[in-house]
Design a protein around this motif. Structure first.
Motif, PDB file in Angstrom:
ATOM      1  N   THR A  32       0.844  -1.189   0.000  1.00 28.88           N
ATOM      2  CA  THR A  32       0.000   0.000   0.000  1.00 28.88           C
ATOM      3  C   THR A  32       0.882   1.242   0.000  1.00 28.88           C
ATOM      4  OG1 THR A  32      -0.084   0.270   2.407  1.00 28.88           O
ATOM      5  CG2 THR A  32      -1.682  -1.252   1.412  1.00 28.88           C
ATOM      6  N   ILE A  33       0.254   2.397  -0.098  1.00 28.76           N
ATOM      7  CA  ILE A  33       0.996   3.658  -0.036  1.00 28.76           C
ATOM      8  C   ILE A  33       1.733   3.787   1.290  1.00 28.76           C
ATOM      9  CG2 ILE A  33       0.698   6.168   0.141  1.00 28.76           C
ATOM     10  CD1 ILE A  33      -1.447   5.931  -2.038  1.00 28.76           C
ATOM     11  N   MET A  97       1.532  11.103  -0.418  1.00 31.98           N
ATOM     12  CA  MET A  97       1.551  10.878  -1.864  1.00 31.98           C
ATOM     13  C   MET A  97       2.900  11.229  -2.483  1.00 31.98           C
ATOM     14  SD  MET A  97      -1.340   9.566  -2.869  1.00 31.98           S
ATOM     15  CE  MET A  97      -1.317   9.837  -4.635  1.00 31.98           C
ATOM     16  N   VAL A 100       4.541   9.007  -5.354  1.00 32.84           N
ATOM     17  CA  VAL A 100       3.594   7.969  -5.777  1.00 32.84           C
ATOM     18  C   VAL A 100       3.257   8.166  -7.257  1.00 32.84           C
ATOM     19  CG1 VAL A 100       1.298   6.987  -5.445  1.00 32.84           C
ATOM     20  CG2 VAL A 100       2.626   7.769  -3.465  1.00 32.84           C
ATOM     21  N   TRP A 194       0.740   3.217  -9.527  1.00 34.18           N
ATOM     22  CA  TRP A 194       0.310   2.867  -8.165  1.00 34.18           C
ATOM     23  C   TRP A 194      -1.186   3.024  -7.986  1.00 34.18           C
ATOM     24  CZ3 TRP A 194       4.152   1.060  -4.850  1.00 34.18           C
ATOM     25  CH2 TRP A 194       3.666   0.597  -3.619  1.00 34.18           C
ATOM     26  N   VAL A 195      -1.722   4.164  -8.389  1.00 34.05           N
ATOM     27  CA  VAL A 195      -3.167   4.407  -8.341  1.00 34.05           C
ATOM     28  C   VAL A 195      -3.573   5.057  -9.651  1.00 34.05           C
ATOM     29  CG1 VAL A 195      -3.334   4.645  -5.828  1.00 34.05           C
ATOM     30  CG2 VAL A 195      -2.886   6.665  -7.229  1.00 34.05           C
ATOM     31  N   ALA A 243      -7.987   2.070  -7.162  1.00 29.48           N
ATOM     32  CA  ALA A 243      -6.776   1.599  -6.493  1.00 29.48           C
ATOM     33  C   ALA A 243      -6.860   0.111  -6.191  1.00 29.48           C
ATOM     34  CB  ALA A 243      -6.554   2.385  -5.197  1.00 29.48           C
ATOM     35  N   THR A 247      -6.970   1.329   1.391  1.00 33.08           N
ATOM     36  CA  THR A 247      -5.990   2.259   1.959  1.00 33.08           C
ATOM     37  C   THR A 247      -5.543   3.278   0.918  1.00 33.08           C
ATOM     38  OG1 THR A 247      -5.178   0.611   3.527  1.00 33.08           O
ATOM     39  CG2 THR A 247      -3.701   2.431   3.019  1.00 33.08           C
ATOM     40  N   ASP A 248      -5.159   2.794  -0.258  1.00 34.15           N
ATOM     41  CA  ASP A 248      -4.656   3.693  -1.294  1.00 34.15           C
ATOM     42  C   ASP A 248      -5.751   4.604  -1.834  1.00 34.15           C
ATOM     43  OD1 ASP A 248      -2.276   2.411  -0.907  1.00 34.15           O
ATOM     44  OD2 ASP A 248      -2.243   1.385  -2.841  1.00 34.15           O
ATOM     45  N   THR A 252      -5.536   8.716  -1.466  1.00 34.55           N
ATOM     46  CA  THR A 252      -5.609   9.519  -2.683  1.00 34.55           C
ATOM     47  C   THR A 252      -6.804  10.458  -2.641  1.00 34.55           C
ATOM     48  OG1 THR A 252      -4.604   7.679  -3.901  1.00 34.55           O
ATOM     49  CG2 THR A 252      -5.604   9.429  -5.199  1.00 34.55           C
TER      50      THR A 252
END
Length: 533
Positions: A32-33, A97, A100, A194-195, A243, A247-248, A252
């Motif tokens: 995750t981030i 972020m 990311v 990532w996202v 995502a 979590t991500d 975001t």
């Protein structure tokens, strides 16, 4: 604001983060981030992460299955990553972020990359400023890695554009990827970034997220500004993240949300975003005592629906097992499908919204009107639609249009009162249970004359539920498993207006209780995704 305070908060919620396989290894397919930021703090560089994504794009978007998810790669992505790495080393991270890599649907304005909406008519046109959301992400330290393919001008659900062609579904290359944010969905699930960022007027964040085994987050109306995004509707358009984890998506969203004078709808969300990046909502035991209403009216009941419905039934059992109080079925007392169908903006907003956007691109922008756009080159299926919208009555004084908007408020009030009556925190139902159409069926002539769903198919429960769309209430789709054709199925969770914290809490706890993420077989690991540092 630098990240020192945020990291202290994050440390207090370490249960939200996955543990590393090894102390000095980051697995891009599962992290995750929060994991990424820990790795960055320990010495991993964003330049290295971007390099891995670029290699996967080369292997699977430009070669291999040729998913066709990416329209434009940022030519300076590695340079941007190196600069952010240097800044982190000198000053610390800007936010969660920082560093990311983000995939951006190509209807968000970006000052350094063309914004085309997938239309040949807009090929090569670069805005002079970022969309509000893009500016916020850049300010937070995110890397705009690429612009993604989409249904042209976000008008469709098959992932087809005149500029970018057909996006493929990584889980079944013969099936549509969903739309209109099909490129962001395929790209994120195939580990191209990532996202991803999506937009929706109907269900174009949640629909492709479901089909891509992702979390799709459609926020409350007004929580996120639409300024600088090619519009369809003044009232229905929304922007949000796609995502691989709740979590991500939550982190975001916390950056994207914000009040913006260029989109007065965003004043509805003033003060509605918590200061902790929604981290306090990421509780593994968040389902204990939660009251959840199951809306059976939104389940498909035909034989074709059964495999997906079985997955949703299993998901509901997981909710119960994790401690939720489940009211099943929730007595609704009305036909929600009829209410949703009667709630629509019609054609009245489309022309005025789009031509206002054209004007915002400045005097040098080559397109001023819808006829200019059609003349410049759009996918065939849009020509008739734009002709109809060109002749539509103005919104002001339009009795039919005003009645439809009033219907939206009636629906919004009805759903809130229903939730209050049964004292439920959220509603759940399948996003979609009908089998996903093949590209050959949905787009028989390369996007020029797509075959729409027949009346029976488009009006029964189970085919792209739109209660969130019609009400403006926040919803999130979370993976629930895979249908018999290999295409993912999603559980949709709906919360009250501006109650994103509860929505995230329930979705996160469900995700932890019923993890269903799986990398598509068409885009396997290359052996570079587990990065040591």
């Amino acid at each position: 604001m630098r990240l020192s305070r945020v990291l202290l908060i994050a440390a207090a919620f370490t249960s939200a983060a996955h543990t590393f396989t090894r102390a000095a290894e980051l697995d891009l397919s599962t992290a995750t981030i929060l994991d990424l930021q820990k790795a960055y703090d320990a010495g991993l560089t964003s330049e290295k992460v971007v390099e891995v994504y670029l290699k996967r794009i080369a292997a699977y978007d430009q070669a291999g299955p040729k998913l066709n998810a990416i329209l434009t790669l940022h030519p300076k992505a590695l340079e941007l990553a190196r600069a952010l790495d240097a800044e982190r080393k000198a000053k610390g991270p800007r936010s969660l972020m920082h560093g990311v890599p983000v995939l951006v649907k190509d209807n968000y304005d970006t000052f350094d990359l063309a914004t085309t909406g997938g239309a040949k008519a807009l090929a090569g046109t670069v805005p002079f400023r970022d969309a509000f959301t893009i500016a916020r992400l850049r300010a937070a330290g995110a890397i705009i890695l690429a612009k993604t393919n989409l249904d042209e001008f976000a008008r469709g659900a098959t992932g087809t554009s005149s500029l970018g062609g057909q996006v493929l579904n990584p889980y079944n290359l013969e099936k549509i990827p969903g739309g209109s944010s099909g490129g962001s969905g395929a790209g994120v699930t195939a580990l191209f970034g990532w996202v991803g960022l999506g937009t929706e007027t109907g269900s174009s964040i949640r629909n492709p997220s479901t089909k891509a085994n992702l979390v799709g987050f459609a926020p409350s109306e007004g929580l996120v500004s639409r300024a600088g995004i090619i519009p369809i509707s003044i009232t229905y358009d929304r922007a949000g993240p796609m995502a691989r984890s709740v979590t991500d998506a939550a982190i975001t969203m916390s950056i994207m949300a914000g009040t913006d004078a260029s989109d007065l709808f965003s004043y509805k969300g003033l003060g509605k975003t918590p200061s902790d990046n929604y981290l306090s909502s990421l509780k593994k035991d968040g389902l204990k005592g939660a009251r959840i209403g199951v809306v059976r009216e939104l389940f498909g009941t035909e034989d074709a629906d059964k495999p997906a419905v079985e997955l949703i039934e299993a998901a509901i059992k997981k909710l119960k097992d994790a401690g939720a109080v489940v009211i099943d079925p929730l007595p609704v007392g009305a036909n929600l499908w009829d209410l949703v169908r009667e709630t629509n903006y019609g054609n009245a907003e489309n022309r005025v919204a789009l031509e206002a956007y054209f004007a915002s691109r400045g005097p040098q922008f080559p397109i001023k009107t819808i006829p200019d756009l059609v003349k410049g080159g759009v996918i065939g299926r849009l020509q008739k639609r734009y002709d109809e919208e060109q002749s539509a009555a103005e919104p002001t004084g339009n009795a039919e249009y005003i009645a439809k908007l009033e219907g939206r408020f009636v629906l919004q009030k009805f759903v809130h009162e229903l939730m209050d009556r049964w004292q439920v925190d959220v509603l759940v139902y399948p996003h979609e249970t009908k089998p996903v159409r093949t590209i050959a069926d949905a787009v028989p002539n390369k996007g020029e004359t797509p075959t729409p769903p027949n009346d029976a198919r488009s009006r029964v429960a189970g085919n792209g539920n739109r209660i969130s769309t019609a009400s403006g209430m926040p919803a999130m789709t979370v993976p629930a498993g895979f249908n018999t054709d290999g295409v993912p199925v999603g559980l949709e969770i709906l919360a009250r207006l501006y109650d994103e914290p509860t929505l995230i809490k329930v979705a996160y706890a469900y995700e932890q209780a019923n993890p269903q993420r799986k990398l598509p077989a068409t885009t396997p690991l290359l052996g570079i995704e587990k990065i040591t540092y």
